[in-house]
Design a protein around this motif. Structure first.
Motif, short mmCIF file in Angstrom:
data_model
loop_
_atom_site.label_atom_id
_atom_site.label_comp_id
_atom_site.label_asym_id
_atom_site.label_seq_id
_atom_site.Cartn_x
_atom_site.Cartn_y
_atom_site.Cartn_z
N CYS A 152 0.85 -1.19 0.00
CA CYS A 152 0.00 0.00 0.00
C CYS A 152 0.89 1.24 0.00
N ASN A 159 0.41 4.08 1.00
CA ASN A 159 0.26 4.92 2.19
C ASN A 159 0.83 4.26 3.44
N CYS A 160 0.45 3.01 3.71
CA CYS A 160 0.84 2.40 4.99
C CYS A 160 1.71 1.15 4.82
N CYS A 190 -4.59 -0.41 0.52
CA CYS A 190 -5.17 -1.51 1.29
C CYS A 190 -6.63 -1.23 1.62
N CYS A 229 -6.94 4.65 3.02
CA CYS A 229 -5.60 4.95 2.53
C CYS A 229 -5.67 5.61 1.16
ZN LIG Z 1 -2.91 1.26 3.53
#
Ligand SMILES: [Zn+2]
Length: 63
Positions: free
Chosen positions: A9, A11-12, A28, A32
């Motif tokens: 992902c 973002n995370c 995900c 996000c």
């Molecule tokens: Zn994520």
């Protein structure tokens, strides 16, 4: 030859399987995806000092 593709992902960094089960890929989750697009980040910046983040109406079914 049907090996699932796993992507992180953006973002995370959670591993996301690239397929129908991941509608927000490469993210995900919808959260996000929105964060990366800056939609909710913009919203948060407009309310400096606000102690609680309230999900937008569009998101409430996701929680
Ligand atoms: Zn994520």
């Amino acid at each position: 030859m049907n090996k699932p593709l796993i992507v992180p992902c953006p973002n995370c960094k959670t591993a996301v399987e690239w397929g129908e089960q991941s509608p927000f890929r490469p993210f995900c989750s919808k959260r996000c995806q929105l964060i990366d697009l800056g939609e909710w980040a913009d919203e948060e910046k407009r309310i400096p000092g606000d102690p609680a983040w309230l999900p937008s109406q569009d998101d409430e079914n996701e929680y």
